[in-house]
Design a protein around this motif. Structure first.
Motif, PDB file in Angstrom:
ATOM      1  N   MET A  93      -1.484 -14.069   0.740  1.00 19.46           N
ATOM      2  CA  MET A  93      -0.713 -13.837  -0.484  1.00 19.46           C
ATOM      3  C   MET A  93      -1.632 -13.627  -1.689  1.00 19.46           C
ATOM      4  N   PHE A  94      -2.781 -14.297  -1.681  1.00 17.56           N
ATOM      5  CA  PHE A  94      -3.743 -14.060  -2.758  1.00 17.56           C
ATOM      6  C   PHE A  94      -4.206 -12.605  -2.733  1.00 17.56           C
ATOM      7  N   TYR A  95      -4.500 -12.084  -1.536  1.00 13.62           N
ATOM      8  CA  TYR A  95      -4.923 -10.687  -1.438  1.00 13.62           C
ATOM      9  C   TYR A  95      -3.799  -9.745  -1.878  1.00 13.62           C
ATOM     10  N   ILE A  96      -2.576 -10.032  -1.467  1.00 14.53           N
ATOM     11  CA  ILE A  96      -1.445  -9.176  -1.835  1.00 14.53           C
ATOM     12  C   ILE A  96      -1.223  -9.197  -3.342  1.00 14.53           C
ATOM     13  N   SER A  97      -1.522 -10.320  -3.985  1.00 15.63           N
ATOM     14  CA  SER A  97      -1.372 -10.387  -5.442  1.00 15.63           C
ATOM     15  C   SER A  97      -2.312  -9.419  -6.151  1.00 15.63           C
ATOM     16  N   THR A  98      -3.389  -9.005  -5.486  1.00 12.45           N
ATOM     17  CA  THR A  98      -4.291  -8.023  -6.091  1.00 12.45           C
ATOM     18  C   THR A  98      -3.761  -6.594  -5.922  1.00 12.45           C
ATOM     19  N   LEU A  99      -2.843  -6.382  -4.975  1.00 13.56           N
ATOM     20  CA  LEU A  99      -2.292  -5.046  -4.741  1.00 13.56           C
ATOM     21  C   LEU A  99      -1.161  -4.701  -5.714  1.00 13.56           C
ATOM     22  N   ILE A 100      -0.382  -5.691  -6.104  1.00 11.87           N
ATOM     23  CA  ILE A 100       0.819  -5.438  -6.910  1.00 11.87           C
ATOM     24  C   ILE A 100       0.511  -4.763  -8.250  1.00 11.87           C
ATOM     25  N   LEU A 123       9.339  -2.663 -10.161  1.00 14.38           N
ATOM     26  CA  LEU A 123       9.626  -3.708  -9.188  1.00 14.38           C
ATOM     27  C   LEU A 123      10.448  -4.817  -9.827  1.00 14.38           C
ATOM     28  N   PRO A 124      11.385  -5.415  -9.072  1.00 14.21           N
ATOM     29  CA  PRO A 124      12.108  -6.576  -9.607  1.00 14.21           C
ATOM     30  C   PRO A 124      11.166  -7.768  -9.771  1.00 14.21           C
ATOM     31  N   TRP A 125      11.574  -8.708 -10.610  1.00 11.11           N
ATOM     32  CA  TRP A 125      10.703  -9.858 -10.936  1.00 11.11           C
ATOM     33  C   TRP A 125      10.306 -10.632  -9.692  1.00 11.11           C
ATOM     34  N   TRP A 126      11.232 -10.806  -8.737  1.00 14.47           N
ATOM     35  CA  TRP A 126      10.927 -11.624  -7.563  1.00 14.47           C
ATOM     36  C   TRP A 126       9.904 -10.937  -6.671  1.00 14.47           C
ATOM     37  N   LEU A 127       9.900  -9.602  -6.653  1.00 15.49           N
ATOM     38  CA  LEU A 127       8.929  -8.883  -5.831  1.00 15.49           C
ATOM     39  C   LEU A 127       7.546  -8.917  -6.475  1.00 15.49           C
ATOM     40  N   ILE A 128       7.514  -8.864  -7.796  1.00 17.75           N
ATOM     41  CA  ILE A 128       6.233  -8.980  -8.511  1.00 17.75           C
ATOM     42  C   ILE A 128       5.629 -10.367  -8.278  1.00 17.75           C
ATOM     43  N   ASN A 129       6.479 -11.385  -8.240  1.00 26.87           N
ATOM     44  CA  ASN A 129       6.020 -12.763  -8.057  1.00 26.87           C
ATOM     45  C   ASN A 129       6.046 -13.227  -6.611  1.00 26.87           C
ATOM     46  N   SER A 130       6.332 -12.333  -5.672  1.00 26.97           N
ATOM     47  CA  SER A 130       6.456 -12.729  -4.263  1.00 26.97           C
ATOM     48  C   SER A 130       5.199 -13.387  -3.690  1.00 26.97           C
ATOM     49  N   PRO A 131       3.983 -12.968  -4.069  1.00 27.31           N
ATOM     50  CA  PRO A 131       2.837 -13.690  -3.511  1.00 27.31           C
ATOM     51  C   PRO A 131       2.826 -15.163  -3.893  1.00 27.31           C
ATOM     52  N   ASN A 157       0.830  -1.207   0.000  1.00 30.89           N
ATOM     53  CA  ASN A 157       0.000   0.000   0.000  1.00 30.89           C
ATOM     54  C   ASN A 157       0.862   1.255   0.000  1.00 30.89           C
ATOM     55  N   PHE A 158       2.000   1.213   0.702  1.00 29.11           N
ATOM     56  CA  PHE A 158       2.944   2.332   0.680  1.00 29.11           C
ATOM     57  C   PHE A 158       3.481   2.543  -0.731  1.00 29.11           C
ATOM     58  N   LEU A 159       3.794   1.444  -1.444  1.00 26.23           N
ATOM     59  CA  LEU A 159       4.305   1.568  -2.809  1.00 26.23           C
ATOM     60  C   LEU A 159       3.232   2.063  -3.781  1.00 26.23           C
ATOM     61  N   ILE A 160       1.979   1.729  -3.499  1.00 23.35           N
ATOM     62  CA  ILE A 160       0.885   2.250  -4.327  1.00 23.35           C
ATOM     63  C   ILE A 160       0.796   3.763  -4.141  1.00 23.35           C
ATOM     64  N   GLY A 161       0.913   4.196  -2.895  1.00 25.49           N
ATOM     65  CA  GLY A 161       0.895   5.629  -2.582  1.00 25.49           C
ATOM     66  C   GLY A 161      -0.507   6.195  -2.545  1.00 25.49           C
ATOM     67  N   PRO A 162      -0.600   7.455  -2.100  1.00 21.81           N
ATOM     68  CA  PRO A 162      -1.917   8.102  -2.057  1.00 21.81           C
ATOM     69  C   PRO A 162      -2.468   8.300  -3.472  1.00 21.81           C
TER      70      PRO A 162
END
Length: 147
Positions: A93-100, A108-116, A30-35
């Motif tokens: 992790m399913f919910y976090i996959s909707t935030l990315i 974002l690096p590939w591993w962070l995109i696929n982290s969920p 959410n911080f990376l998404i920003g306001p």
């Protein structure tokens, strides 16, 4: 009233660490998404920041799960808590996959995109450890009752 065994306390800690990881990850993304989706207002290097989240919460949880069965001495509660930790991690992790996909301003690096999906594998591992421990406890008690 009986006290919990060491393995049961350890399993409670594992569930707590999994919850800490999920909620910290939600806050991080959410911080990376920003306001209003405009990204963070400060410069951030997401890889090193997320490594800290990983090593504070989910790494100890997965490591401790291997010891929980030994310390619990065949407790159904301990096995159930590890099983619940795996299920919780997978759904988190399913919910976090909707935030990315909402992160538009930072590459974002590939591993962070696929982290969920990477951490869902750890959820499956926790699920398997909890299930196998629960099954062995159940089989052991069935053998003991049949004698």
């Amino acid at each position: 009233m009986s006290m919990f065994k060491a393995g049961e306390w350890l399993s409670i800690a594992i569930l707590g660490l999994v919850l800490l990881f999920i909620f910290t990850s939600i806050g991080f993304f959410n911080f990376l998404i920003g306001p209003n989706g405009s990204g963070p207002t400060t410069t951030v290097e997401p890889s090193s920041a997320y490594f800290q989240v990983i090593f504070i919460s989910i790494a100890p949880a997965v490591g401790l799960s291997f010891f929980s069965s030994v310390l619990s001495e065949g407790s159904r509660l301990s096995s159930s808590l590890v099983l619940a930790s795996g299920i919780t991690l997978i759904f988190g992790m399913f919910y976090i996959s909707t935030l990315i996909p909402m992160i538009e301003t930072i590459e974002l690096p590939w591993w962070l995109i696929n982290s969920p999906w990477i951490f869902s594998v750890f959820g499956i591992l926790l699920l398997a450890i909890g299930y196998l421990n629960y099954r062995s406890v159940t089989l052991r008690s069935m053998r003991k009752n049949s004698r």
